[in-house]
Design an enzyme around this catalytic site. Structure first.
Site, mmCIF file in Angstrom:
data_model
loop_
_atom_site.group_PDB
_atom_site.id
_atom_site.type_symbol
_atom_site.label_atom_id
_atom_site.label_comp_id
_atom_site.label_asym_id
_atom_site.label_seq_id
_atom_site.Cartn_x
_atom_site.Cartn_y
_atom_site.Cartn_z
ATOM 1 N N LYS A 123 0.689 -1.333 -0.021
ATOM 2 C CA LYS A 123 -0.014 0.049 0.166
ATOM 3 C C LYS A 123 0.839 1.091 -0.017
ATOM 4 O O LYS A 123 0.461 2.299 -0.499
ATOM 5 C CB LYS A 123 -1.034 -0.071 1.500
ATOM 6 C CG LYS A 123 -2.226 -1.091 1.094
ATOM 7 C CD LYS A 123 -3.212 -0.564 2.130
ATOM 8 C CE LYS A 123 -4.381 -1.474 1.737
ATOM 9 N NZ LYS A 123 -5.584 -1.336 2.962
ATOM 10 N N LYS A 208 -5.508 -10.202 -7.126
ATOM 11 C CA LYS A 208 -6.633 -10.448 -6.236
ATOM 12 C C LYS A 208 -7.874 -9.428 -6.676
ATOM 13 O O LYS A 208 -7.298 -8.326 -7.429
ATOM 14 C CB LYS A 208 -6.179 -10.002 -5.064
ATOM 15 C CG LYS A 208 -7.015 -10.271 -3.827
ATOM 16 C CD LYS A 208 -6.430 -9.770 -2.521
ATOM 17 C CE LYS A 208 -6.688 -8.210 -2.309
ATOM 18 N NZ LYS A 208 -6.389 -7.931 -0.873
ATOM 19 N N LYS A 211 -11.175 -3.625 -4.557
ATOM 20 C CA LYS A 211 -12.021 -2.447 -4.611
ATOM 21 C C LYS A 211 -11.246 -1.579 -5.630
ATOM 22 O O LYS A 211 -11.739 -0.502 -6.238
ATOM 23 C CB LYS A 211 -12.675 -1.955 -3.523
ATOM 24 C CG LYS A 211 -13.357 -2.704 -2.502
ATOM 25 C CD LYS A 211 -13.424 -1.882 -1.363
ATOM 26 C CE LYS A 211 -13.819 -2.952 -0.049
ATOM 27 N NZ LYS A 211 -13.128 -2.687 1.304
HETATM 28 P P1 TYM Z 1 -10.575 -5.587 3.300
HETATM 29 O O1 TYM Z 1 -11.538 -4.476 3.688
HETATM 30 O O2 TYM Z 1 -9.635 -5.286 2.343
HETATM 31 O O3 TYM Z 1 -11.428 -6.700 2.965
HETATM 32 C C1 TYM Z 1 -12.451 -7.219 3.856
HETATM 33 C C2 TYM Z 1 -12.720 -8.825 3.741
HETATM 34 O O4 TYM Z 1 -12.688 -9.241 2.543
HETATM 35 C C3 TYM Z 1 -11.761 -10.218 2.319
HETATM 36 N N1 TYM Z 1 -11.199 -10.246 0.768
HETATM 37 C C4 TYM Z 1 -10.922 -11.110 0.153
HETATM 38 N N2 TYM Z 1 -11.422 -12.490 0.175
HETATM 39 C C5 TYM Z 1 -11.386 -13.122 -0.974
HETATM 40 N N3 TYM Z 1 -10.854 -12.755 -2.075
HETATM 41 C C6 TYM Z 1 -10.672 -11.540 -2.060
HETATM 42 N N4 TYM Z 1 -10.108 -11.027 -3.515
HETATM 43 C C7 TYM Z 1 -10.830 -10.623 -1.174
HETATM 44 N N5 TYM Z 1 -10.770 -9.184 -1.283
HETATM 45 C C8 TYM Z 1 -10.965 -9.056 0.067
HETATM 46 C C9 TYM Z 1 -10.642 -9.636 3.208
HETATM 47 O O5 TYM Z 1 -9.712 -10.944 3.435
HETATM 48 C C10 TYM Z 1 -11.407 -9.297 4.642
HETATM 49 O O6 TYM Z 1 -11.772 -10.371 5.187
HETATM 50 N N6 TYM Z 1 -7.703 -5.280 7.406
HETATM 51 C C11 TYM Z 1 -9.124 -5.533 7.119
HETATM 52 C C12 TYM Z 1 -9.901 -5.008 7.587
HETATM 53 C C13 TYM Z 1 -10.131 -5.325 9.262
HETATM 54 C C14 TYM Z 1 -10.291 -6.348 9.898
HETATM 55 C C15 TYM Z 1 -10.061 -6.192 11.280
HETATM 56 C C16 TYM Z 1 -10.530 -7.754 9.379
HETATM 57 C C17 TYM Z 1 -9.833 -4.146 10.210
HETATM 58 N N7 TYM Z 1 -9.748 -4.798 11.329
HETATM 59 C C18 TYM Z 1 -10.390 -7.050 12.353
HETATM 60 C C19 TYM Z 1 -10.647 -8.529 10.580
HETATM 61 C C20 TYM Z 1 -10.504 -8.462 11.862
HETATM 62 C C21 TYM Z 1 -9.222 -5.192 5.537
HETATM 63 O O7 TYM Z 1 -8.438 -4.191 4.910
HETATM 64 O O8 TYM Z 1 -9.973 -6.170 4.708
#
Ligand code: TYM
Length: 346
Positions: A123, A208, A211
């Site tokens: 990032k 991957k 968004k």
């Molecule tokens: P974020 O917002 O990037 O993604 C949210 C969730 O979606 C999953 N995900 C995917 N799974 C499969 N294939 C994909 N292409 C894909 N893109 C996204 C992510 O693994 C995630 O589960 N750091 C985290 C947010 C967060 C969080 C937390 C998660 C903040 N605090 C505490 C769990 C517990 C994030 O940026 O997710």
């Protein structure tokens, strides 16, 4: 999935979250939301699902659109089956204990642990010096999100694995240094499962689904209608060969592997079962079948999302109620952490 780890004896709790940075998509649904709903429906878990707006400001953001982005993520959770009567749905910023515990954890985590985080490197890009300090300590806040509920299980996609390992390290270190022989925090178990754990871009099977991809055709958004879903699958990159009858034949064919994985994750089948059904067929046959199941599963979610987002008062009510439930659990946990760390007046 193993049972609650260590000698921790507290209740079984689930916490997970998503960033309100753009429309949620099929990867978010299959990697995380679908498992959030299964854990909720299992009935033996206390579930907390937050929209992580504190994390969203670690990168440049627009303050004017952030509140609506939080509402939009909450609406997508509910449309996907998260039930506000069963699970707490809330904005991270509405529960001050997250930020308070994150500070304590900033003093528990080691610089070397954070320097190994690959997501920061991705990032921040080449110009690390200009990244916010918040982006660097992002995984520490994530650990606080989880442990402020003493969550024992965290359903996420595969890309979050490293952050969850850091969370385990922080819990273990805190317990060792301040627990007086007791496991104050559980050493959390990640729930990363099934063929949906890593969904790839529809335009490039090696990247991957995300968004932030500039091409809207690279992903299926949770607000895409039936026509759009079918069109994106029809346009998805594939290859000229027929599908193999066994999984080993998908090796070196990232787009084919991804489309088969999506079909499997949507229908609850294994990849092997999907290939037993479609082995020998070309994409001319497989893509329409995939489009049909994708529309069947996702169009109702997108219809419900669009209905929910047209009434933000209802969403705001749900978020306020969720924050109340979350605060009731998080406030005593942060108070306990402050006490054992030696803060005055605790
Ligand atoms: P974020 O917002 O990037 O993604 C949210 C969730 O979606 C999953 N995900 C995917 N799974 C499969 N294939 C994909 N292409 C894909 N893109 C996204 C992510 O693994 C995630 O589960 N750091 C985290 C947010 C967060 C969080 C937390 C998660 C903040 N605090 C505490 C769990 C517990 C994030 O940026 O997710």
């Amino acid at each position: 999935m193993s049972d609650t780890p260590t000698d921790y004896t507290g209740p079984k709790r689930v916490l997970s979250g998503m960033q309100p940075t753009g429309q949620l998509h099929l990867g978010n649904y299959l990697g995380a939301l679908k498992n959030w709903v299964s854990l909720q429906e299992d009935g033996s878990w206390d579930c907390f699902y937050c929209v992580v707006d504190l994390h969203a400001i670690t990168m440049p953001h627009d303050p004017k659109t952030l509140p609506d982005a939080v509402r939009s993520a909450a609406a997508a959770y509910i449309a996907s089956g998260v039930d506000p009567e069963k699970s707490a749905i809330f904005a991270q910023s509405a529960v001050p204990a997250h930020a308070e515990l994150a500070w304590i954890f900033n003093c528990v985590a080691r610089l070397g642990w954070l320097e190994r985080m690959t997501q920061f490197k991705d990032k921040a890009g080449k110009d690390k010096e200009r990244a916010s300090v918040g982006l660097f300590t992002y995984p520490v806040l994530q650990a606080a999100d989880i442990l402020v509920y003493k969550a024992t299980h965290v359903p996420v996609g595969e890309d979050q694995k490293q952050h969850l390992e850091l969370c385990r390290d922080i819990a273990a270190r805190f317990n060792r240094d301040y627990g007086n022989g007791e496991a104050i925090f559980p050493v959390t178990e990640p729930v990363i499962q099934g063929p949906g754990a890593r969904i790839m871009s529809l335009r490039d099977g090696t990247a991957k689904m995300s968004k932030s991809d500039v091409s809207d055709n690279s992903r299926i958004n949770l607000d895409d209608d039936a026509d759009k879903i079918a069109r994106k699958i029809k346009k998805a990159k594939s290859d000229p060969d027929a599908l193999p009858s066994e999984e080993a034949g998908l090796e070196g064919r990232p787009e084919a592997a991804n489309l088969v994985g999506i079909y499997a994750a949507l229908t609850g089948k294994s990849k092997a079962e999907v290939l037993a059904e479609f082995g020998g067929d070309g994409f001319g046959r497989f893509k329409p079948a995939l489009a049909e199941v994708a529309v069947e599963y996702l169009a109702p979610i997108s219809d419900e999302y669009r209905r929910l987002i047209s009434d933000t008062t209802e969403i705001d009510r749900i978020l306020a109620k969720g924050a109340e439930r979350a605060n009731a659990v998080a406030a005593p946990v942060v108070a306990e952490a402050k006490k054992v760390i030696g803060f005055w007046g605790q």
